[in-house]
Design a protein around this motif. Structure first.
Motif, PDB file in Angstrom:
ATOM      1  N   ILE A 274      45.977  96.314  64.470  1.00 42.64           N
ATOM      2  CA  ILE A 274      45.126  96.886  63.435  1.00 42.64           C
ATOM      3  C   ILE A 274      44.954  98.363  63.729  1.00 42.64           C
ATOM      4  O   ILE A 274      44.491  98.746  64.814  1.00 42.64           O
ATOM      5  CB  ILE A 274      43.753  96.184  63.375  1.00 42.64           C
ATOM      6  CG1 ILE A 274      43.936  94.706  63.009  1.00 42.64           C
ATOM      7  CG2 ILE A 274      42.845  96.869  62.356  1.00 42.64           C
ATOM      8  CD1 ILE A 274      42.646  93.920  62.955  1.00 42.64           C
ATOM      9  N   VAL A 275      45.345  99.188  62.784  1.00 42.08           N
ATOM     10  CA  VAL A 275      45.292 100.637  62.930  1.00 42.08           C
ATOM     11  C   VAL A 275      44.236 101.180  61.968  1.00 42.08           C
ATOM     12  O   VAL A 275      44.321 100.953  60.754  1.00 42.08           O
ATOM     13  CB  VAL A 275      46.667 101.275  62.638  1.00 42.08           C
ATOM     14  CG1 VAL A 275      46.588 102.789  62.807  1.00 42.08           C
ATOM     15  CG2 VAL A 275      47.741 100.689  63.547  1.00 42.08           C
ATOM     16  N   GLY A 276      43.269 101.883  62.510  1.00 44.50           N
ATOM     17  CA  GLY A 276      42.209 102.430  61.672  1.00 44.50           C
ATOM     18  C   GLY A 276      41.086 101.422  61.480  1.00 44.50           C
ATOM     19  O   GLY A 276      41.148 100.257  61.916  1.00 44.50           O
ATOM     20  N   ASN A 277      40.049 101.885  60.810  1.00 41.12           N
ATOM     21  CA  ASN A 277      38.875 101.050  60.558  1.00 41.12           C
ATOM     22  C   ASN A 277      39.078 100.283  59.252  1.00 41.12           C
ATOM     23  O   ASN A 277      39.069 100.869  58.166  1.00 41.12           O
ATOM     24  CB  ASN A 277      37.619 101.922  60.477  1.00 41.12           C
ATOM     25  CG  ASN A 277      36.364 101.086  60.288  1.00 41.12           C
ATOM     26  OD1 ASN A 277      36.371  99.880  60.524  1.00 41.12           O
ATOM     27  ND2 ASN A 277      35.291 101.736  59.876  1.00 41.12           N
ATOM     28  N   VAL A 278      39.260  98.976  59.385  1.00 33.34           N
ATOM     29  CA  VAL A 278      39.479  98.146  58.194  1.00 33.34           C
ATOM     30  C   VAL A 278      38.304  97.196  57.956  1.00 33.34           C
ATOM     31  O   VAL A 278      38.386  96.328  57.083  1.00 33.34           O
ATOM     32  CB  VAL A 278      40.791  97.334  58.332  1.00 33.34           C
ATOM     33  CG1 VAL A 278      41.983  98.257  58.384  1.00 33.34           C
ATOM     34  CG2 VAL A 278      40.741  96.422  59.553  1.00 33.34           C
ATOM     35  N   ASP A 279      37.211  97.380  58.693  1.00 33.27           N
ATOM     36  CA  ASP A 279      36.077  96.469  58.543  1.00 33.27           C
ATOM     37  C   ASP A 279      35.202  96.804  57.344  1.00 33.27           C
ATOM     38  O   ASP A 279      34.449  95.945  56.861  1.00 33.27           O
ATOM     39  CB  ASP A 279      35.212  96.472  59.814  1.00 33.27           C
ATOM     40  CG  ASP A 279      35.946  95.842  60.992  1.00 33.27           C
ATOM     41  OD1 ASP A 279      36.854  95.025  60.736  1.00 33.27           O
ATOM     42  OD2 ASP A 279      35.613  96.180  62.142  1.00 33.27           O
TER      43      ASP A 279
END
Length: 380
Positions: A274-279
């Motif tokens: 998971i790359v970056g903030n996906v939340d």
């Protein structure tokens, strides 16, 4: 026709009263009127077309004009002028301006010929009165015709709005059914695939490795319970929009680690990057990401064969999310057809298209299968 019949009767009564009054006056004061057997048929001929003016407006107008010429020449009363105005009003309001204009022209020709010959001393004032009466009738016909056209257009718009509302309702129902069908497919296909793989493993290990078989049976049980929970949620949405019962939150990108863990437990090694903030993605985008990854891993479980591993990469780049699900399994031609033509791939593409994104799936040049997708969000 009842109202027009009453109107014609009132106009005829006026002329009859005038005829009776002129008959009672001494002949020395003014010329004697025509005999009743001439007067009454002419009056009837002038007013009778008014009864049928709505059904046969053009015919009624010209019959009135014909009898009106005789009525005016005999100087019977006022019904010829009144019925001519009513006929013009009817043509303008119910037929067309062209018909009304032609009728006015015919009346002008008759008036210009008849009035100077019959009233040589008062033909100019008489023509002025005739033209003012025709102008008033035309204006009244324009007003009523405009209101009728407005009401007709309003009724047509209401019918169109009702049709559009019904079509939108049908489209909404179809979209909701498609969404629920995708959800059911994702839930059932994933759960059944996991349960089948575990059941096959338990069947092989039940005699020689009872511990492994027991773990497989437990996985089957937990997967079945999770599937039942999601099915209850979907069915609850179908039963009522205002369900007061407990609601299970929709899965999203925060559930990807749990999904990868379940697939690993089944026997498919999965590497999740998971790359970056996906939340903090929108709920719809997060659900779309989860379902695409779930469907792609389910296809790997069903079709990739033993010894397969998969890599899942979820990257947030600006206002979009890029997905890549890759496995190194070997698929037969039959399994390739199953993956490329099944409802799962259609569902994944629809989820991407909902957000204006794209999705591609197919075999890799070096072996295995790859699914790539882009889901934009933010201003969309």
């Amino acid at each position: 026709m009842v109202g027009d019949t009453l109107l014609a009767a009132v106009i005829a009564l006026l002329d009859v009263l005038i005829f009776i009054g002129r008959t009672a006056v001494a002949p020395s004061e003014q010329p004697a009127p025509q005999p009743w057997y001439i007067t009454l048929p002419v009056i009837l001929g002038v007013v009778a077309p008014i009864v049928f003016r709505r059904k046969y407006p053009i015919t009624a107008a010209y019959v009135t004009l014909g009898f009106g010429v005789a009525h005016t020449m005999l100087e019977i009363g006022v019904s010829s002028m009144i019925t001519t105005c009513i006929a013009l009003y009817t043509l303008v309001a119910y037929v067309s301006r062209r018909s009304g204009l032609l009728y006015v022209a015919m009346n002008e020709v008759v008036a210009l010929v008849q009035t100077p010959w019959q009233f040589p001393d008062q033909w100019i004032p008489t023509l002025i009165v005739v033209n003012l009466s025709l102008a008033f009738s035309w204006a009244l016909g324009e007003f009523v015709g405009a209101r009728r056209a407005y009401h007709a257009e309003l009724e047509q718009r209401l019918r169109l709005l009702e049709t559009e509302r019904d079509q939108q309702a049908r489209i909404a129902v179809a979209e909701e059914r498609a969404r629920i069908a995708r959800e059911l497919h994702d839930v059932v296909a994933h759960a059944v695939s996991v349960m089948v793989v575990q059941a096959d493993g338990a069947a092989y290990a039940v005699r020689g490795q009872p511990d492994l078989a027991e773990r497989a049976v437990k996985t089957i049980s937990s997967t079945g319970r999770e599937a039942l929970t999601e099915l209850r949620r979907l069915l609850g949405v179908l039963r009522s929009e205002d369900n007061g019962g407990e609601r299970t939150p929709q899965p999203g990108t925060q559930s990807l680690s749990e999904l990868a863990g379940r697939v690993r437990a089944v026997g498919l090694p999965v590497q999740l990057d998971i790359v970056g903030n996906v939340d903090d993605l929108p709920a719809g985008v997060g659900l779309g990401v989860y379902r695409i990854v779930q469907e792609a891993l389910t296809n790997s479980l069903k079709h990739a064969g033993p010894g397969t591993s998969a890599t899942v990469r979820v990257a947030r780049v600006g206002d979009r999310v890029d997905l890549s699900i890759v496995d190194n399994g070997k698929r037969t031609s039959r399994s390739l057809l199953g993956v490329s033509g099944g409802n799962g791939l259609i569902g994944m593409r629809e989820r991407a298209l909902v957000f204006g994104g794209t999705l591609e799936a197919g075999p890799r040049s070096g072996g295995g299968w790859q699914v790539t997708a882009t889901l934009p969000f933010g201003g969309n």
